[in-house]
Each structure stands twice: as structure tokens, then as C-alpha cells.
Design a protein around this motif. Structure first.
Motif, mmCIF file in Angstrom:
data_model
loop_
_atom_site.group_PDB
_atom_site.id
_atom_site.type_symbol
_atom_site.label_atom_id
_atom_site.label_comp_id
_atom_site.label_asym_id
_atom_site.label_seq_id
_atom_site.Cartn_x
_atom_site.Cartn_y
_atom_site.Cartn_z
ATOM 1 N N GLN A 102 15.464 -7.752 -0.071
ATOM 2 C CA GLN A 102 14.086 -7.388 0.256
ATOM 3 C C GLN A 102 13.361 -8.438 1.103
ATOM 4 O O GLN A 102 12.721 -8.078 2.084
ATOM 5 C CB GLN A 102 13.295 -7.085 -1.027
ATOM 6 C CG GLN A 102 13.745 -5.830 -1.722
ATOM 7 C CD GLN A 102 13.786 -4.620 -0.802
ATOM 8 O OE1 GLN A 102 12.848 -4.361 -0.072
ATOM 9 N NE2 GLN A 102 14.891 -3.908 -0.827
ATOM 10 N N PRO A 103 13.423 -9.728 0.779
ATOM 11 C CA PRO A 103 12.765 -10.693 1.674
ATOM 12 C C PRO A 103 13.328 -10.666 3.092
ATOM 13 O O PRO A 103 12.589 -10.818 4.060
ATOM 14 C CB PRO A 103 13.012 -12.041 0.998
ATOM 15 C CG PRO A 103 13.187 -11.714 -0.433
ATOM 16 C CD PRO A 103 13.896 -10.380 -0.443
ATOM 17 N N GLY A 104 14.632 -10.433 3.227
ATOM 18 C CA GLY A 104 15.220 -10.326 4.564
ATOM 19 C C GLY A 104 14.666 -9.147 5.327
ATOM 20 O O GLY A 104 14.357 -9.249 6.519
ATOM 21 N N PHE A 105 14.521 -8.007 4.640
ATOM 22 C CA PHE A 105 13.912 -6.845 5.281
ATOM 23 C C PHE A 105 12.473 -7.134 5.667
ATOM 24 O O PHE A 105 12.026 -6.778 6.751
ATOM 25 C CB PHE A 105 13.966 -5.615 4.364
ATOM 26 C CG PHE A 105 15.283 -4.899 4.377
ATOM 27 C CD1 PHE A 105 15.806 -4.388 5.553
ATOM 28 C CD2 PHE A 105 15.994 -4.730 3.210
ATOM 29 C CE1 PHE A 105 17.016 -3.723 5.569
ATOM 30 C CE2 PHE A 105 17.206 -4.065 3.207
ATOM 31 C CZ PHE A 105 17.720 -3.563 4.384
ATOM 32 N N HIS A 106 11.726 -7.787 4.772
ATOM 33 C CA HIS A 106 10.325 -8.085 5.077
ATOM 34 C C HIS A 106 10.214 -8.973 6.316
ATOM 35 O O HIS A 106 9.393 -8.719 7.196
ATOM 36 C CB HIS A 106 9.640 -8.779 3.887
ATOM 37 C CG HIS A 106 9.267 -7.862 2.787
ATOM 38 N ND1 HIS A 106 8.448 -6.769 2.944
ATOM 39 C CD2 HIS A 106 9.600 -7.879 1.475
ATOM 40 C CE1 HIS A 106 8.293 -6.163 1.806
ATOM 41 N NE2 HIS A 106 8.994 -6.811 0.876
ATOM 42 N N TYR A 107 11.023 -10.025 6.373
ATOM 43 C CA TYR A 107 10.960 -10.928 7.524
ATOM 44 C C TYR A 107 11.393 -10.227 8.809
ATOM 45 O O TYR A 107 10.807 -10.440 9.869
ATOM 46 C CB TYR A 107 11.814 -12.177 7.291
ATOM 47 C CG TYR A 107 11.161 -13.194 6.401
ATOM 48 C CD1 TYR A 107 9.944 -13.757 6.740
ATOM 49 C CD2 TYR A 107 11.763 -13.596 5.221
ATOM 50 C CE1 TYR A 107 9.334 -14.695 5.924
ATOM 51 C CE2 TYR A 107 11.161 -14.533 4.402
ATOM 52 C CZ TYR A 107 9.955 -15.081 4.758
ATOM 53 O OH TYR A 107 9.362 -16.013 3.952
ATOM 54 N N SER A 108 12.422 -9.392 8.714
ATOM 55 C CA SER A 108 12.887 -8.670 9.905
ATOM 56 C C SER A 108 11.817 -7.707 10.410
ATOM 57 O O SER A 108 11.542 -7.638 11.608
ATOM 58 C CB SER A 108 14.165 -7.893 9.597
ATOM 59 O OG SER A 108 15.181 -8.763 9.212
ATOM 60 N N ILE A 109 11.230 -6.959 9.479
ATOM 61 C CA ILE A 109 10.186 -6.006 9.867
ATOM 62 C C ILE A 109 8.990 -6.746 10.440
ATOM 63 O O ILE A 109 8.418 -6.337 11.460
ATOM 64 C CB ILE A 109 9.801 -5.119 8.665
ATOM 65 C CG1 ILE A 109 10.959 -4.180 8.323
ATOM 66 C CG2 ILE A 109 8.531 -4.329 8.949
ATOM 67 C CD1 ILE A 109 10.790 -3.438 7.013
ATOM 68 N N LEU A 110 8.594 -7.839 9.810
ATOM 69 C CA LEU A 110 7.470 -8.620 10.317
ATOM 70 C C LEU A 110 7.765 -9.156 11.714
ATOM 71 O O LEU A 110 6.921 -9.069 12.613
ATOM 72 C CB LEU A 110 7.164 -9.780 9.373
ATOM 73 C CG LEU A 110 6.067 -10.738 9.831
ATOM 74 C CD1 LEU A 110 4.720 -10.025 9.867
ATOM 75 C CD2 LEU A 110 6.006 -11.942 8.935
ATOM 76 N N GLY A 111 8.975 -9.689 11.915
ATOM 77 C CA GLY A 111 9.321 -10.219 13.231
ATOM 78 C C GLY A 111 9.324 -9.156 14.309
ATOM 79 O O GLY A 111 8.812 -9.372 15.415
ATOM 80 N N VAL A 112 9.860 -7.976 13.996
ATOM 81 C CA VAL A 112 9.897 -6.889 14.987
ATOM 82 C C VAL A 112 8.473 -6.425 15.298
ATOM 83 O O VAL A 112 8.129 -6.176 16.454
ATOM 84 C CB VAL A 112 10.778 -5.723 14.479
ATOM 85 C CG1 VAL A 112 10.600 -4.486 15.331
ATOM 86 C CG2 VAL A 112 12.232 -6.144 14.468
ATOM 87 N N ARG A 113 7.636 -6.314 14.266
ATOM 88 C CA ARG A 113 6.255 -5.879 14.503
ATOM 89 C C ARG A 113 5.481 -6.888 15.333
ATOM 90 O O ARG A 113 4.736 -6.509 16.240
ATOM 91 C CB ARG A 113 5.538 -5.662 13.171
ATOM 92 C CG ARG A 113 5.973 -4.415 12.463
ATOM 93 C CD ARG A 113 5.246 -4.255 11.159
ATOM 94 N NE ARG A 113 5.707 -3.077 10.443
ATOM 95 C CZ ARG A 113 5.331 -2.772 9.220
ATOM 96 N NH1 ARG A 113 4.497 -3.559 8.572
ATOM 97 N NH2 ARG A 113 5.790 -1.682 8.641
ATOM 98 N N LEU A 114 5.658 -8.170 15.040
ATOM 99 C CA LEU A 114 4.955 -9.189 15.821
ATOM 100 C C LEU A 114 5.446 -9.207 17.268
ATOM 101 O O LEU A 114 4.643 -9.335 18.203
ATOM 102 C CB LEU A 114 5.119 -10.563 15.175
ATOM 103 C CG LEU A 114 4.362 -10.774 13.867
ATOM 104 C CD1 LEU A 114 4.734 -12.121 13.257
ATOM 105 C CD2 LEU A 114 2.869 -10.692 14.086
ATOM 106 N N LEU A 115 6.751 -9.059 17.471
ATOM 107 C CA LEU A 115 7.293 -9.012 18.828
ATOM 108 C C LEU A 115 6.784 -7.792 19.573
ATOM 109 O O LEU A 115 6.384 -7.877 20.740
ATOM 110 C CB LEU A 115 8.821 -9.019 18.776
ATOM 111 C CG LEU A 115 9.550 -9.091 20.110
ATOM 112 C CD1 LEU A 115 9.197 -10.380 20.831
ATOM 113 C CD2 LEU A 115 11.046 -9.021 19.876
ATOM 114 N N ARG A 116 6.775 -6.631 18.882
ATOM 115 C CA ARG A 116 6.278 -5.397 19.500
ATOM 116 C C ARG A 116 4.811 -5.535 19.883
ATOM 117 O O ARG A 116 4.404 -5.169 20.981
ATOM 118 C CB ARG A 116 6.462 -4.234 18.518
ATOM 119 C CG ARG A 116 6.043 -2.894 19.088
ATOM 120 C CD ARG A 116 5.950 -1.856 18.016
ATOM 121 N NE ARG A 116 4.872 -2.211 17.116
ATOM 122 C CZ ARG A 116 4.737 -1.741 15.887
ATOM 123 N NH1 ARG A 116 5.624 -0.933 15.390
ATOM 124 N NH2 ARG A 116 3.732 -2.097 15.141
#
Length: 110
Positions: free
Chosen positions: A38-52
Motif C-alpha cells: 500500500q505505501p508503494g501504491f500511494h507513493y506511485s500514485i502521488l508521483g504520477v499525479r504530481l508529474l501530471r
């Protein structure tokens, strides 16, 4: 200011506020469920959203730039923006499936 400039300014502000609004997700990653993914998913989703959102913040003023070379890059930027949105939705679905599988394993189904 023309209507186009006002619209671009509003889009820029919304993307900026959305980026700032996403930052509390960092706190949720530290106190998430016991599942190690779950923390890996959270960080990945956060990173993709910030990049987008960062690409969106760049694209808004780029559409109004007087340089035609910059205008030639805008369609590619829009394509990357849409690809990141798709990756974000895929990561969200994988996170939900992982969390559901984890909760079924932990609590069982009767």
C-alpha cells in the motif's frame, strides 16, 4: 485580458491548487494499512499525479506562447498528460484490488 487568458489563468490556478491538495497523501502513506504494497501504491500514485499536474502547469502557458516551436510541442505534452492520467487510473485500480485481496486474506470470507 481576453477570455482565453482568463481561462488559462483559471486552469493554471486549479492545477496548482490540485497539486498542493495532493501533498497530504504523503502523511497517509506513513500510517496506512499493514499491507506492504500500500505505501508503494500511494507513493506511485502521488508521483504520477504530481508529474501530471506539473505537465499541466507547463502546458497552460505554453499554449499562449508566441513561439511556434513551443506550439509544436504542445500536442506531445497533451499526449503525455493523458498517458499519465491513464497510468494513474491503472495504479488506483491495482491498489484497490490489492487492498481487497489483502483484506480477504486477513479477515476471510464466510
Amino acid at each position: 485580458m481576453t477570455i482565453l487568458q482568463v481561462a488559462q489563468t483559471l486552469i493554471f490556478i486549479v492545477l496548482l491548487l490540485n497539486t498542493v491538495h495532493l501533498l497530504p497523501v504523503l502523511g497517509r502513506t506513513l500510517t496506512g494499512p499493514a499491507n506492504t504494497l500500500q505505501p508503494g501504491f500511494h507513493y506511485s500514485i502521488l508521483g504520477v499525479r504530481l508529474l501530471r499536474n506539473g505537465i499541466g502547469l507547463i502546458l497552460v502557458p505554453a499554449t499562449a506562447a508566441p513561439n511556434p516551436e513551443i506550439h509544436a510541442v504542445v500536442p506531445f505534452g497533451i499526449f503525455v498528460f493523458l498517458m499519465l492520467a491513464g497510468i494513474n487510473s491503472l495504479l488506483t485500480q491495482l491498489q484497490k484490488r490489492s487492498l481487497m485481496a489483502w483484506s480477504e486474506d486477513r479477515y476471510g470470507t464466510e
